[in-house]
Design a protein around this motif. Sequence first.
Motif, PDB file in Angstrom:
ATOM      1  N   LEU A 276       0.924  -1.484  -0.374  1.00  0.00           N
ATOM      2  CA  LEU A 276      -0.001   0.087  -0.159  1.00  0.00           C
ATOM      3  C   LEU A 276       1.151   1.480   0.398  1.00  0.00           C
ATOM      4  O   LEU A 276       1.874   0.925   1.159  1.00  0.00           O
ATOM      5  N   SER A 277       1.121   1.945  -0.625  1.00  0.00           N
ATOM      6  CA  SER A 277       1.433   3.595  -0.907  1.00  0.00           C
ATOM      7  C   SER A 277       0.748   3.929   0.270  1.00  0.00           C
ATOM      8  O   SER A 277      -0.337   4.134   1.011  1.00  0.00           O
ATOM      9  N   LEU A 278       1.474   5.466   0.454  1.00  0.00           N
ATOM     10  CA  LEU A 278       0.753   6.700   1.370  1.00  0.00           C
ATOM     11  C   LEU A 278       0.933   7.079   0.674  1.00  0.00           C
ATOM     12  O   LEU A 278      -0.999   7.174   2.239  1.00  0.00           O
ATOM     13  N   LEU A 279      -0.343   7.150  -0.132  1.00  0.00           N
ATOM     14  CA  LEU A 279      -1.926   7.649  -0.610  1.00  0.00           C
ATOM     15  C   LEU A 279      -2.749   6.534  -0.449  1.00  0.00           C
ATOM     16  O   LEU A 279      -4.218   7.160   0.152  1.00  0.00           O
ATOM     17  N   ASP A 280      -3.097   5.604  -0.588  1.00  0.00           N
ATOM     18  CA  ASP A 280      -3.841   4.388  -0.413  1.00  0.00           C
ATOM     19  C   ASP A 280      -4.161   4.669   1.332  1.00  0.00           C
ATOM     20  O   ASP A 280      -5.685   4.211   1.493  1.00  0.00           O
ATOM     21  N   VAL A 281      -3.286   4.619   2.292  1.00  0.00           N
ATOM     22  CA  VAL A 281      -3.507   4.318   3.662  1.00  0.00           C
ATOM     23  C   VAL A 281      -4.252   5.406   3.996  1.00  0.00           C
ATOM     24  O   VAL A 281      -5.389   5.962   4.610  1.00  0.00           O
TER      25      VAL A 281
END
Length: 104
Positions: free
Chosen positions: A3-8
């Motif tokens: 998961l990317s930081l944007l997804d989180v």
Amino acid sequence: MYLSLLDVFLIFLFIVSIAVIWQHFKVREHTLRCVKRQCDQLGVQLLDGAIQGSYWRPTFQKGQFKVVRCYRFYFTSTGSGRYRGEIKMRGMQQISIHFDPHPM
């Protein structure tokens, strides 16, 4: 699966949004019960069995963030007139309730 930081961040934002909506409905149902109880005490009838939100205002009380909500409702005392009332809530606490003048 990574998961990317944007997804989180988007998942967190979604969860917070759901929590805010859930809290709104909890406060609204509590407010409706307060209005019904007050109408029963005054001997008037709540029309439509509903309340409608008129505004929200953020505030701080003793260093805690709270939301002041104002709801409007309609009631009748004789069965023929329609009068307006208003209730203000700070979180789950009732601040004030107002009924327009009406004949008994």
